[in-house]
Design a protein around this motif. Structure first.
Motif, PDB file in Angstrom:
ATOM      1  N   THR A   1       2.752  57.866  -2.518  1.00 57.93           N
ATOM      2  CA  THR A   1       1.569  58.000  -2.695  1.00 57.93           C
ATOM      3  C   THR A   1       1.417  59.505  -3.061  1.00 57.93           C
ATOM      4  O   THR A   1       0.914  60.120  -4.116  1.00 57.93           O
ATOM      5  CB  THR A   1       0.995  57.894  -1.664  1.00 57.93           C
ATOM      6  N   GLY A   2       2.377  60.581  -2.219  1.00 57.14           N
ATOM      7  CA  GLY A   2       1.954  61.867  -3.058  1.00 57.14           C
ATOM      8  C   GLY A   2       1.148  62.742  -2.192  1.00 57.14           C
ATOM      9  O   GLY A   2       1.213  63.655  -2.222  1.00 57.14           O
ATOM     10  N   GLU A   3       1.078  61.964  -0.947  1.00 55.09           N
ATOM     11  CA  GLU A   3      -0.100  62.765  -0.359  1.00 55.09           C
ATOM     12  C   GLU A   3      -0.004  63.376   0.651  1.00 55.09           C
ATOM     13  O   GLU A   3       1.370  63.287   1.006  1.00 55.09           O
ATOM     14  CB  GLU A   3      -0.908  61.660   0.173  1.00 55.09           C
ATOM     15  N   GLU A   4       0.005  65.012   0.313  1.00 54.90           N
ATOM     16  CA  GLU A   4       0.165  65.675   1.641  1.00 54.90           C
ATOM     17  C   GLU A   4       0.492  65.516   3.215  1.00 54.90           C
ATOM     18  O   GLU A   4      -1.582  64.523   3.294  1.00 54.90           O
ATOM     19  CB  GLU A   4      -0.563  67.276   1.278  1.00 54.90           C
ATOM     20  N   LEU A   5       0.802  65.116   4.178  1.00 51.46           N
ATOM     21  CA  LEU A   5       1.229  64.974   5.136  1.00 51.46           C
ATOM     22  C   LEU A   5       0.845  66.239   6.254  1.00 51.46           C
ATOM     23  O   LEU A   5       0.777  67.715   6.007  1.00 51.46           O
ATOM     24  CB  LEU A   5       2.031  64.728   5.644  1.00 51.46           C
ATOM     25  N   PRO A   6      -0.012  66.159   7.901  1.00 51.76           N
ATOM     26  CA  PRO A   6       0.215  66.947   8.175  1.00 51.76           C
ATOM     27  C   PRO A   6       1.106  68.008   8.189  1.00 51.76           C
ATOM     28  O   PRO A   6       2.222  67.533   8.551  1.00 51.76           O
ATOM     29  CB  PRO A   6      -0.246  66.452   9.998  1.00 51.76           C
ATOM     30  N   ALA A   7       1.114  69.195   9.105  1.00 50.31           N
ATOM     31  CA  ALA A   7       2.852  70.035   9.459  1.00 50.31           C
ATOM     32  C   ALA A   7       2.958  69.350   9.874  1.00 50.31           C
ATOM     33  O   ALA A   7       2.914  68.640  11.434  1.00 50.31           O
ATOM     34  CB  ALA A   7       1.637  71.118   9.715  1.00 50.31           C
ATOM     35  N   GLY A   8       4.832  69.321  10.181  1.00 47.05           N
ATOM     36  CA  GLY A   8       5.586  69.061  11.077  1.00 47.05           C
ATOM     37  C   GLY A   8       6.255  67.473  10.723  1.00 47.05           C
ATOM     38  O   GLY A   8       6.542  67.048  11.402  1.00 47.05           O
ATOM     39  N   THR A   9       5.492  66.813   9.456  1.00 45.21           N
ATOM     40  CA  THR A   9       5.607  65.180   9.826  1.00 45.21           C
ATOM     41  C   THR A   9       6.590  64.876   8.253  1.00 45.21           C
ATOM     42  O   THR A   9       6.800  65.534   8.276  1.00 45.21           O
ATOM     43  CB  THR A   9       4.337  64.480   9.091  1.00 45.21           C
ATOM     44  N   GLU A  10       6.826  64.859   8.833  1.00 44.78           N
ATOM     45  CA  GLU A  10       8.482  63.494   8.095  1.00 44.78           C
ATOM     46  C   GLU A  10       7.922  63.236   7.292  1.00 44.78           C
ATOM     47  O   GLU A  10       7.253  62.184   6.677  1.00 44.78           O
ATOM     48  CB  GLU A  10       9.504  62.960   8.611  1.00 44.78           C
ATOM     49  N   GLY A  11       8.289  63.491   6.117  1.00 44.06           N
ATOM     50  CA  GLY A  11       7.882  62.996   4.257  1.00 44.06           C
ATOM     51  C   GLY A  11       8.586  63.452   3.560  1.00 44.06           C
ATOM     52  O   GLY A  11      10.012  64.036   3.371  1.00 44.06           O
ATOM     53  N   GLU A  12       8.074  63.484   1.793  1.00 47.35           N
ATOM     54  CA  GLU A  12       9.442  63.916   1.017  1.00 47.35           C
ATOM     55  C   GLU A  12       8.811  65.772   1.105  1.00 47.35           C
ATOM     56  O   GLU A  12       7.890  65.977   1.198  1.00 47.35           O
ATOM     57  CB  GLU A  12       8.479  63.407  -0.690  1.00 47.35           C
ATOM     58  N   LEU A  13       9.785  66.649   0.887  1.00 45.25           N
ATOM     59  CA  LEU A  13       9.635  67.929   0.657  1.00 45.25           C
ATOM     60  C   LEU A  13       9.152  68.005  -0.191  1.00 45.25           C
ATOM     61  O   LEU A  13      10.236  68.170  -1.622  1.00 45.25           O
ATOM     62  CB  LEU A  13      11.503  68.119   0.636  1.00 45.25           C
ATOM     63  N   VAL A  14       8.052  69.035  -0.627  1.00 43.05           N
ATOM     64  CA  VAL A  14       7.145  69.640  -1.430  1.00 43.05           C
ATOM     65  C   VAL A  14       7.575  70.672  -1.232  1.00 43.05           C
ATOM     66  O   VAL A  14       6.746  71.402  -0.237  1.00 43.05           O
ATOM     67  CB  VAL A  14       6.669  69.015  -2.352  1.00 43.05           C
ATOM     68  N   SER A  15       7.533  71.951  -2.903  1.00 43.88           N
ATOM     69  CA  SER A  15       7.172  72.863  -2.707  1.00 43.88           C
ATOM     70  C   SER A  15       7.248  73.444  -4.093  1.00 43.88           C
ATOM     71  O   SER A  15       6.954  73.651  -4.735  1.00 43.88           O
ATOM     72  CB  SER A  15       9.383  73.704  -2.372  1.00 43.88           C
ATOM     73  N   SER A  16       6.718  74.678  -3.642  1.00 46.17           N
ATOM     74  CA  SER A  16       6.579  75.878  -5.105  1.00 46.17           C
ATOM     75  C   SER A  16       6.862  77.510  -4.679  1.00 46.17           C
ATOM     76  O   SER A  16       7.049  77.956  -3.090  1.00 46.17           O
ATOM     77  CB  SER A  16       4.634  76.046  -4.954  1.00 46.17           C
ATOM     78  N   GLY A  17       6.910  77.875  -5.790  1.00 46.64           N
ATOM     79  CA  GLY A  17       7.083  79.265  -5.731  1.00 46.64           C
ATOM     80  C   GLY A  17       7.767  80.179  -7.002  1.00 46.64           C
ATOM     81  O   GLY A  17       7.853  79.063  -8.219  1.00 46.64           O
ATOM     82  N   PRO A  18       7.651  80.989  -7.046  1.00 43.05           N
ATOM     83  CA  PRO A  18       8.032  82.033  -8.393  1.00 43.05           C
ATOM     84  C   PRO A  18       9.166  82.117  -9.016  1.00 43.05           C
ATOM     85  O   PRO A  18       9.454  82.465  -9.969  1.00 43.05           O
ATOM     86  CB  PRO A  18       8.181  83.078  -7.816  1.00 43.05           C
ATOM     87  N   THR A  19      10.795  81.219  -7.964  1.00 46.57           N
ATOM     88  CA  THR A  19      11.776  81.042  -9.272  1.00 46.57           C
ATOM     89  C   THR A  19      12.039  79.244  -9.219  1.00 46.57           C
ATOM     90  O   THR A  19      13.026  78.958  -9.771  1.00 46.57           O
ATOM     91  CB  THR A  19      12.410  80.918  -7.659  1.00 46.57           C
ATOM     92  N   HIS A  20      11.106  79.037  -8.707  1.00 45.15           N
ATOM     93  CA  HIS A  20      10.700  76.728  -9.946  1.00 45.15           C
ATOM     94  C   HIS A  20      11.034  77.205 -11.254  1.00 45.15           C
ATOM     95  O   HIS A  20      10.641  77.890 -11.888  1.00 45.15           O
ATOM     96  CB  HIS A  20       9.730  76.143  -8.837  1.00 45.15           C
ATOM     97  N   MET A  21      11.198  75.960 -11.354  1.00 42.12           N
ATOM     98  CA  MET A  21      12.006  75.579 -13.212  1.00 42.12           C
ATOM     99  C   MET A  21      10.634  75.590 -13.557  1.00 42.12           C
ATOM    100  O   MET A  21       9.429  75.159 -13.312  1.00 42.12           O
ATOM    101  CB  MET A  21      12.418  74.355 -12.517  1.00 42.12           C
ATOM    102  N   LEU A  22      10.784  76.009 -14.942  1.00 42.65           N
ATOM    103  CA  LEU A  22       9.689  75.591 -16.441  1.00 42.65           C
ATOM    104  C   LEU A  22       9.918  74.219 -16.261  1.00 42.65           C
ATOM    105  O   LEU A  22       8.682  73.518 -16.374  1.00 42.65           O
ATOM    106  CB  LEU A  22      10.233  76.295 -17.184  1.00 42.65           C
ATOM    107  N   GLY A  23      11.199  73.420 -16.326  1.00 42.78           N
ATOM    108  CA  GLY A  23      11.089  71.946 -16.447  1.00 42.78           C
ATOM    109  C   GLY A  23      11.909  71.659 -16.610  1.00 42.78           C
ATOM    110  O   GLY A  23      13.043  72.136 -17.001  1.00 42.78           O
ATOM    111  N   PHE A  24      12.273  70.190 -16.856  1.00 49.45           N
ATOM    112  CA  PHE A  24      13.132  69.689 -17.479  1.00 49.45           C
ATOM    113  C   PHE A  24      13.361  69.426 -19.051  1.00 49.45           C
ATOM    114  O   PHE A  24      12.910  70.042 -19.849  1.00 49.45           O
ATOM    115  CB  PHE A  24      13.727  68.401 -17.486  1.00 49.45           C
TER     116      PHE A  24
END
Length: 437
Positions: A271-294
């Motif tokens: 679903t893409g919904e954020e999970l509670p801290a410590g819960t297993e799921g798909e890793l999602v990240s954000s930060g200044p080094t992340h891509m502009l796109g494909f």
């Protein structure tokens, strides 16, 4: 390069686009120029060499190019572990910041000498090797292809202090019959990527290779390279069970970062919904080094980059101490009888079995269950693995729906891999389907 292995690149160009050395062709209308690095072949007349290219830049080398830190700097292709490679657009700042963070986390001394066979057109060799070494006036010892003997030759000749590996390479180094006779006294550090390795492997690395500083990491081209790393002083269990914590890189003041290179959380892979801290799921990240796109792939960009966050496709969790655990790959999961199976659980069980060097579980079509597991096994040198014994172990230790139906034996040389040495499991699944009919 004019060639690699048995490939003659110039002959390939002659076949695909005759007349390419003179500029655009009907087949390559956007071609502007080709720069060749002579190896086996003499320079093709009329084609610019690397030396001539360098001379063209000398008049403006001291001037500013006018590029801003957040301008597009590189288009680097993904390694292709789950499908066709995609061109990832990253900024100048992303590459430099990630390289600096790596040198900081790995505690580089002045003049570190890093040996690797990973190609510099991928993030691992480029950022963790070439760029990171520059921050301490270091050097790299690049190799054209991996072999354990060539790594030993390079260490002896150039007195390398660190090597870059993936676990399959590390196993090959340990299993090479000439290892004990080689002078490896200069090397004291290893950075291992692509996948976590078991504790016993790190114990052998320390005891048999004389390595005192072990670092593992995790990242993606889409994020700018390795985002997390263990520390050289971490216990072996942490190197094995985790891929480290987010690297520090001086980005204080950014929301949710507080000096960290990026921020990780987990989401429901369906679903893409954020999970509670410590819960297993798909890793999602954000930060200044992340891509502009494909590059030139808007649909794939929209799927991977949502709300300024990169959806990795990797399954895991963020522990209370900030260290990440990788539990699988969402694209590698399969359903057997309606139950979701995580290959990593099976692989970790079987690699502890005597005589097993590597194991990879994939899903294959089945008329009754929809999909069933097929386990590919690489035996240790000189060992023989009994498929029935492997299946018996699975029946003893795993839930019934997780037990593979098929066991196939292969060799390390026959494993399909990317140029960085990562095993392409989608090709293993395809090969299993062909073998099993």
């Amino acid at each position: 390069m004019t060639g690699y292995g048995d490939l003659d690149h110039l002959a390939l160009l002659d076949e695909v686009a005759p007349g390419w050395e003179h500029g655009p062709t009907a087949e390559l209308p956007d071609l502007r120029a080709v720069v060749q690095l002579p190896t086996v072949h003499p320079a093709r007349p009329g084609v610019t060499t690397v030396e001539e290219l360098g001379a063209l830049g000398e008049p403006v080398a001291a001037g500013s190019t006018g590029a801003a830190p957040d301008d597009l700097g590189d288009i680097l292709y993904t390694s292709g572990t789950t499908g066709s490679p995609k061109g990832v657009m990253v900024t100048h700042d992303a590459v430099l910041r990630t390289g600096y963070a790596s040198a900081l986390t790995r505690a580089f001394e002045d003049g570190r000498r890093i040996l690797f066979s990973l190609p510099c057109y991928h993030m691992f060799g480029y950022v963790e090797g070439l760029v990171a070494a520059m921050f301490v006036g270091g050097a790299i010892v690049p190799r054209l292809a991996f072999s354990a003997a060539d790594y030993f030759d390079g260490i002896e000749r150039h007195r390398a202090t660190e090597i870059l590996c993936v676990p399959t390479m590390t196993v090959a180094l340990l299993e090479h019959p000439d290892r004990a006779a080689r002078d490896l006294s200069s090397v004291f550090a290893v950075l291992s990527g692509a996948a976590p390795a078991p504790v016993w492997l790190w114990e052998r690395v320390r005891a048999e290779l004389g390595i005192s500083e072990i670092t593992t990491g995790y990242g993606m081209t889409e994020c700018g390279g390795a985002m997390t790393m263990t520390l050289p002083e971490d216990p072996l269990e942490r190197h094995s069970a985790t891929v480290g914590r987010v690297k520090r890189a001086g980005v204080a003041g950014l929301p949710d970062h507080d000096g960290d290179l990026c921020h990780y959380r987990t989401c429901d892979p369906m679903t893409g919904e954020e999970l509670p801290a410590g819960t297993e799921g798909e890793l999602v990240s954000s930060g200044p080094t992340h891509m502009l796109g494909f590059w030139d792939k808007p649909e794939e960009t929209a799927a991977a980059l949502r709300g300024g966050r990169v959806f990795s496709g990797d399954l895991g969790r963020v522990r209370d101490d900030g260290y990440l655990e990788i539990t699988g790959r969402s694209k590698e999961l399969y359903k057997s009888g309606g139950e979701l199976v995580m290959p990593k659980e099976i692989e970790e069980l079987i690699t502890r079995h005597p005589g097993v060097s590597q194991a990879y579980a994939v899903g294959v079509a089945d008329d009754r269950w929809g999909e069933v597991g097929c386990l590919w096994i690489v035996p240790e040198p000189g060992a023989t693995v009994d498929p029935d014994a492997v299946l018996a172990l699975c029946r003893e230790k795993l839930a019934r729906f997780k037990v593979p139906k098929h066991v196939l034996v292969t060799t390390a040389e026959d494993l399909p891999t990317t140029p960085t040495g990562k095993v392409q499991k989608f090709r293993l699944a395809r090969r299993a389907a062909e073998v099993l009919g």
